[in-house]
Each structure stands twice: as structure tokens, then as C-alpha cells.
Design a protein around this motif. Structure first.
Motif, PDB file in Angstrom:
ATOM      1  N   GLY A  13      47.815  31.305  41.306  1.00  0.00           N
ATOM      2  CA  GLY A  13      48.304  32.680  40.227  1.00  0.00           C
ATOM      3  C   GLY A  13      46.477  32.284  40.272  1.00  0.00           C
ATOM      4  N   ALA A  14      46.180  31.624  39.801  1.00  0.00           N
ATOM      5  CA  ALA A  14      44.845  31.778  39.401  1.00  0.00           C
ATOM      6  C   ALA A  14      44.030  32.421  39.960  1.00  0.00           C
ATOM      7  CB  ALA A  14      44.599  30.534  38.128  1.00  0.00           C
ATOM      8  N   GLY A  15      43.725  31.708  41.232  1.00  0.00           N
ATOM      9  CA  GLY A  15      43.461  32.752  42.091  1.00  0.00           C
ATOM     10  C   GLY A  15      43.192  33.747  41.965  1.00  0.00           C
ATOM     11  N   PHE A  16      45.242  34.521  42.895  1.00  0.00           N
ATOM     12  CA  PHE A  16      45.144  35.553  42.727  1.00  0.00           C
ATOM     13  C   PHE A  16      44.607  36.617  40.903  1.00  0.00           C
ATOM     14  CE2 PHE A  16      48.136  39.063  41.394  1.00  0.00           C
ATOM     15  CZ  PHE A  16      48.336  40.078  41.863  1.00  0.00           C
ATOM     16  N   VAL A  17      45.123  36.268  40.115  1.00  0.00           N
ATOM     17  CA  VAL A  17      44.047  37.127  39.074  1.00  0.00           C
ATOM     18  C   VAL A  17      42.473  37.346  39.499  1.00  0.00           C
ATOM     19  CG1 VAL A  17      43.995  36.868  36.787  1.00  0.00           C
ATOM     20  CG2 VAL A  17      46.077  36.386  37.215  1.00  0.00           C
ATOM     21  N   ALA A  18      41.523  35.756  39.479  1.00  0.00           N
ATOM     22  CA  ALA A  18      40.741  36.389  39.809  1.00  0.00           C
ATOM     23  C   ALA A  18      39.963  36.952  40.985  1.00  0.00           C
ATOM     24  CB  ALA A  18      40.024  34.806  40.611  1.00  0.00           C
ATOM     25  N   ALA A  19      40.848  36.980  42.065  1.00  0.00           N
ATOM     26  CA  ALA A  19      40.685  37.755  43.255  1.00  0.00           C
ATOM     27  C   ALA A  19      41.306  39.686  42.668  1.00  0.00           C
ATOM     28  CB  ALA A  19      41.617  37.886  44.502  1.00  0.00           C
TER      29      ALA A  19
END
Length: 82
Positions: free
Chosen positions: A58-64
Motif C-alpha cells: 500500500g505504501a508502494g502504491f501511494v509512492a507510485a
């Protein structure tokens, strides 16, 4: 004798004086990465009980998503007519 140009390049985008950048391709890659991370987050929520994996993806998705926004803003400022 020809003088060297100084300052910003003034040619049309894609010309010899001002070559086109790869921001369009970077935007496609950024959107693809965000979609992959979204699908991974959804799959981790459905098929595993690992909370850390869901949080990490989820944090990777937000960063993406931030990356998609940043690349789209740069593309907008590079090509203001589009």
C-alpha cells in the motif's frame, strides 16, 4: 563565424535544437507500476493474513501515485500546449 547559443533552447519540441524527452514513456511506466502495486495490494489483502505485506504494498502504491503525479506535472510544464 557562428556564435555559441546561450541560455534556454528555443527550438520546437522534437527539433534538433530541443529534442523530445522521455517523459511520455516514463508516465506510461509510472502508471503501469501503480497498477501493479494496486493489484498486489488487493491480492495481499484477499489471499494472505500478512499485515506487513499489505502495508508495504500500500505504501508502494501511494509512492507510485505520487510518481505518476510528478511525472505528469513535468510533462505538462514541458508541453504546455497539450
Amino acid at each position: 563565424m557562428e556564435r555559441a547559443r546561450r541560455g534556454r533552447l528555443r527550438g520546437a519540441l522534437g527539433s534538433h535544437d530541443r529534442p523530445a524527452s522521455a517523459l511520455g514513456f516514463r508516465l506510461i511506466l509510472a502508471v503501469f507500476g501503480a497498477l501493479v502495486l494496486l493489484l498486489g495490494t488487493g491480492a495481499a489483502m484477499l489471499w494472505t493474513d500478512e499485515t506487513w505485506l499489505v502495508v508495504l504494498l500500500g505504501a508502494g502504491f501511494v509512492a507510485a501515485c505520487v510518481n505518476v503525479y510528478w511525472v505528469s506535472r513535468r510533462l505538462h510544464y514541458e508541453r504546455p500546449g497539450h
